[in-house]
Design an enzyme around this catalytic site. Structure first.
Site, PDB file in Angstrom:
ATOM      1  N   CYS A 236       0.829  -1.212   0.000  1.00  0.00           N
ATOM      2  CA  CYS A 236       0.000   0.000   0.000  1.00  0.00           C
ATOM      3  C   CYS A 236       0.855   1.250   0.000  1.00  0.00           C
ATOM      4  O   CYS A 236       0.450   2.272  -0.535  1.00  0.00           O
ATOM      5  CB  CYS A 236      -0.904  -0.023   1.218  1.00  0.00           C
ATOM      6  SG  CYS A 236       0.027  -0.333   2.721  1.00  0.00           S
ATOM      7  N   GLU A 411      -3.269   2.099  12.722  1.00  0.00           N
ATOM      8  CA  GLU A 411      -2.712   0.878  13.304  1.00  0.00           C
ATOM      9  C   GLU A 411      -1.493   1.281  14.124  1.00  0.00           C
ATOM     10  O   GLU A 411      -0.994   2.394  13.993  1.00  0.00           O
ATOM     11  CB  GLU A 411      -2.256  -0.075  12.199  1.00  0.00           C
ATOM     12  CG  GLU A 411      -3.401  -0.691  11.425  1.00  0.00           C
ATOM     13  CD  GLU A 411      -2.923  -1.665  10.352  1.00  0.00           C
ATOM     14  OE1 GLU A 411      -3.663  -2.599  10.058  1.00  0.00           O
ATOM     15  OE2 GLU A 411      -1.811  -1.472   9.810  1.00  0.00           O
TER      16      GLU A 411
HETATM   17  P1  NAD Z   1      -9.371  -6.146  -1.535  1.00  0.00           P
HETATM   18  O1  NAD Z   1     -10.033  -4.876  -1.123  1.00  0.00           O
HETATM   19  O2  NAD Z   1      -9.785  -6.790  -2.806  1.00  0.00           O
HETATM   20  O3  NAD Z   1      -9.585  -7.271  -0.416  1.00  0.00           O
HETATM   21  C1  NAD Z   1      -9.208  -7.079   0.920  1.00  0.00           C
HETATM   22  C2  NAD Z   1     -10.065  -7.968   1.821  1.00  0.00           C
HETATM   23  O4  NAD Z   1     -11.418  -7.541   1.735  1.00  0.00           O
HETATM   24  C3  NAD Z   1     -10.071  -9.447   1.400  1.00  0.00           C
HETATM   25  O5  NAD Z   1     -10.068 -10.248   2.563  1.00  0.00           O
HETATM   26  C4  NAD Z   1     -11.385  -9.590   0.653  1.00  0.00           C
HETATM   27  O6  NAD Z   1     -11.909 -10.881   0.678  1.00  0.00           O
HETATM   28  C5  NAD Z   1     -12.270  -8.628   1.450  1.00  0.00           C
HETATM   29  N1  NAD Z   1     -13.437  -8.126   0.709  1.00  0.00           N
HETATM   30  C6  NAD Z   1     -13.536  -7.856  -0.614  1.00  0.00           C
HETATM   31  N2  NAD Z   1     -14.791  -7.427  -0.918  1.00  0.00           N
HETATM   32  C7  NAD Z   1     -15.495  -7.416   0.247  1.00  0.00           C
HETATM   33  C8  NAD Z   1     -16.838  -7.080   0.585  1.00  0.00           C
HETATM   34  N3  NAD Z   1     -17.716  -6.670  -0.331  1.00  0.00           N
HETATM   35  N4  NAD Z   1     -17.218  -7.200   1.883  1.00  0.00           N
HETATM   36  C9  NAD Z   1     -16.347  -7.603   2.827  1.00  0.00           C
HETATM   37  N5  NAD Z   1     -15.062  -7.951   2.559  1.00  0.00           N
HETATM   38  C10 NAD Z   1     -14.635  -7.850   1.288  1.00  0.00           C
HETATM   39  O7  NAD Z   1      -7.823  -5.826  -1.494  1.00  0.00           O
HETATM   40  P2  NAD Z   1      -6.612  -6.793  -1.885  1.00  0.00           P
HETATM   41  O8  NAD Z   1      -6.611  -6.957  -3.370  1.00  0.00           O
HETATM   42  O9  NAD Z   1      -6.622  -8.024  -1.034  1.00  0.00           O
HETATM   43  O10 NAD Z   1      -5.365  -5.901  -1.422  1.00  0.00           O
HETATM   44  C11 NAD Z   1      -4.885  -4.868  -2.208  1.00  0.00           C
HETATM   45  C12 NAD Z   1      -5.340  -3.517  -1.685  1.00  0.00           C
HETATM   46  O11 NAD Z   1      -5.081  -3.395  -0.298  1.00  0.00           O
HETATM   47  C13 NAD Z   1      -4.593  -2.378  -2.319  1.00  0.00           C
HETATM   48  O12 NAD Z   1      -5.474  -1.356  -2.722  1.00  0.00           O
HETATM   49  C14 NAD Z   1      -3.681  -1.860  -1.211  1.00  0.00           C
HETATM   50  O13 NAD Z   1      -3.323  -0.527  -1.332  1.00  0.00           O
HETATM   51  C15 NAD Z   1      -4.456  -2.139   0.011  1.00  0.00           C
HETATM   52  N6  NAD Z   1      -3.572  -2.263   1.174  1.00  0.00           N
HETATM   53  C16 NAD Z   1      -3.518  -1.244   2.091  1.00  0.00           C
HETATM   54  C17 NAD Z   1      -2.665  -1.339   3.178  1.00  0.00           C
HETATM   55  C18 NAD Z   1      -2.570  -0.213   4.193  1.00  0.00           C
HETATM   56  O14 NAD Z   1      -1.964  -0.390   5.233  1.00  0.00           O
HETATM   57  N7  NAD Z   1      -3.167   0.926   3.935  1.00  0.00           N
HETATM   58  C19 NAD Z   1      -1.863  -2.460   3.343  1.00  0.00           C
HETATM   59  C20 NAD Z   1      -1.932  -3.476   2.398  1.00  0.00           C
HETATM   60  C21 NAD Z   1      -2.803  -3.371   1.317  1.00  0.00           C
END
Ligand code: NAD
Length: 448
Positions: A236, A411
């Site tokens: 991220c 966090e």
């Molecule tokens: P994602 O949003 O697709 O999924 C994250 C989680 O959310 C997964 O467990 C997924 O199953 C769940 N999810 C998806 N749709 C949902 C819904 N409708 N209801 C409830 N839960 C749902 O993200 P990803 O592809 O796993 O990760 C990549 C993204 O995460 C990037 O945009 C990145 O920037 C972000 N990220 C942010 C940080 C931070 O600290 N800010 C850290 C790591 C990743």
């Protein structure tokens, strides 16, 4: 059900803090003895190089040690309430909290959330990403073998729009702690809002790395290539926008590109591999499409820019550097892959304008030997995490989270402990005067 019952029994939520702290330290100790197993699992499920995961795993026990100490040394407050009153404020756990995590740092992100949540006495239901659910299942067993009562941490696996949605809609959940994409964050926020449930969200980013003329070019090339390409850029806070001052621009870009071209891409389990594949075919196609769009918009490819067709089992993309303009999609939108964009700036004012020209505000790094410039720029960047002469550094004590569309809440640190507790204000009257508002006398009685 299990999480709620465990919470209600008080077996963990009302356990003496000394004992809870002791178990947290036990978890840290046991984890230290199993780092290699977890590094292997993380590498296999994410495709991230084993070298990266071994390095990351060594830090994880620190989160349990930090919160074990924090709860032993926390101080509740006693406020200057007017009159003969003592007003003390205690912090209590929230109840059952939900945690929804992504695939890029499966265990690190889970542990960042679990350690403060359980230190505070909550029970947790955690839903890992469907793309990387293995290590957390194993980790919960390790916690239980270290003395954590069963039912305090509960894992449910499944897809986001089904299992994740079901969890977020459960009115028994007191808070949702989510890390993932900004679009998903909006959907979860709506569900939380309907149930009057609190939310912490760590979302997307497009972090700038701002390099001033005065730096040692070789050193800063090393630092910024790390900032951009660790985890194949799938973090991220990846330094995905490289802003370079005009005096060193050409020389810096040449050296940067040369270094990027030499990144060893390959099998994640090979100790010599420096960059692995990206997580999925869908992600590979998204990266490819964004780079194609950028080319159409006029971006200049300085290196990479293509899918790698090697014989390995995985979705590989070339480490890519593009020279771009700020209005382009690739300057504004998160790629979440090994793609960095570069752009020239003139002076401090221009650097700040470019850095803040984004809907995101998660991280930023400033590279300079001039202490005044470093602090001035840090003061003016809209981001929750700012490094001067470094990138990516993280510590359990240090607040982590974003400005703008990069999220809400924090966090790490005492901030995360506060996120996982609620205050209870207890007001004690010790005055010897008694008062009767409804007496028939006309004395000047006053309640306030
Ligand atoms: P994602 O949003 O697709 O999924 C994250 C989680 O959310 C997964 O467990 C997924 O199953 C769940 N999810 C998806 N749709 C949902 C819904 N409708 N209801 C409830 N839960 C749902 O993200 P990803 O592809 O796993 O990760 C990549 C993204 O995460 C990037 O945009 C990145 O920037 C972000 N990220 C942010 C940080 C931070 O600290 N800010 C850290 C790591 C990743």
């Amino acid at each position: 059900g299990v999480a709620q019952n465990t919470y209600n029994t008080g077996i963990w939520s009302k356990m003496d803090i000394q004992e809870r702290s002791h178990i947290m330290n036990n978890i840290a100790y046991t984890l230290k003895n199993h780092l290699n197993i977890f590094a292997f699992k993380e590498s296999v499920q994410t495709g991230r190089p084993i070298k990266e995961m071994e390095a990351q795993m060594t830090r994880l026990p620190e989160w349990f040690e930090y919160y074990a100490s924090l709860i032993r040394s926390k101080v509740d407050t006693c406020l200057p309430f007017k009159g003969d009153f003592v007003n003390y404020v205690k912090r209590e756990p929230l109840g059952v909290v939900a945690q929804i995590t992504p695939w890029n740092h499966p265990l690190l992100i889970s542990i960042k959330k679990l350690a403060p949540a359980i230190a505070a006495g909550n029970s947790v239901v955690i839903k890992p990403s469907e793309l990387a659910p293995c290590s957390i299942l194993e980790f919960v067993k390790l916690c239980e073998s270290s003395g954590l009562p069963k039912g305090v941490i509960n894992v449910i696996t499944g897809y986001g729009p089904t299992t994740g949605k079901y969890l977020c809609n459960d009115s028994r959940i007191s808070k949702i702690d989510f890390t993932g994409g900004t679009d998903t964050g909006r959907i979860i926020g709506e569900m939380a809002g309907r149930n009057i449930t609190g939310m912490i969200s760590e979302l997307g980013g497009k972090s700038p790395m701002i390099v001033f003329d005065d730096v040692d070019i070789a050193d800063v090339v090393n630092g910024t290539v790390f900032g951009s390409f660790i985890a194949s850029g799938q973090t991220c806070i990846a330094g995905s926008r490289l802003l370079i001052q005009k005096g060193i621009y050409d020389k810096f870009v040449d050296k940067f590109v040369e270094k990027v071209k030499n990144i060893k891409v390959g099998d994640p389990l090979d100790n010599n591999t420096q960059m692995g594949p990206v997580i999925s075919e869908q992600q590979l196609n998204k990266i490819d499409q964004m780079v194609k769009n950028a080319k159409k918009e006029g971006a200049k490819v300085l290196c990479g820019g293509n899918i790698i067709n090697n014989q390995l089992n995985g979705y590989y993309y070339e480490p890519t550097v593009l020279e771009v303009e700020p209005h382009m999609e690739i300057f504004q939108e998160e790629v979440f892959g090994p793609v960095v964009v570069v752009h020239k700036f003139t002076d401090e004012k221009n650097a700040i304008e470019l850095a803040n020209n984004s809907e995101y505000g998660l991280g930023a790094s400033i590279w300079t030997n001039n202490i005044k410039i470093g602090h001035r720029i840090a003061d003016n960047i809209d981001a929750g995490i700012i490094w001067i002469n470094d990138h990516h550094k993280n510590d359990p004590c240090s607040p982590w989270g974003g400005f703008k569309n990069s999220g809400i809440g924090r966090e790490n640190g005492i901030e995360a402990f506060h996120e996982y507790t609620q205050t209870k204000s207890i007001i004690v009257n010790y005055s010897s005067n008694t008062t009767d508002w409804f007496s028939n006398s006309n004395s000047n009685v006053r309640y306030s």
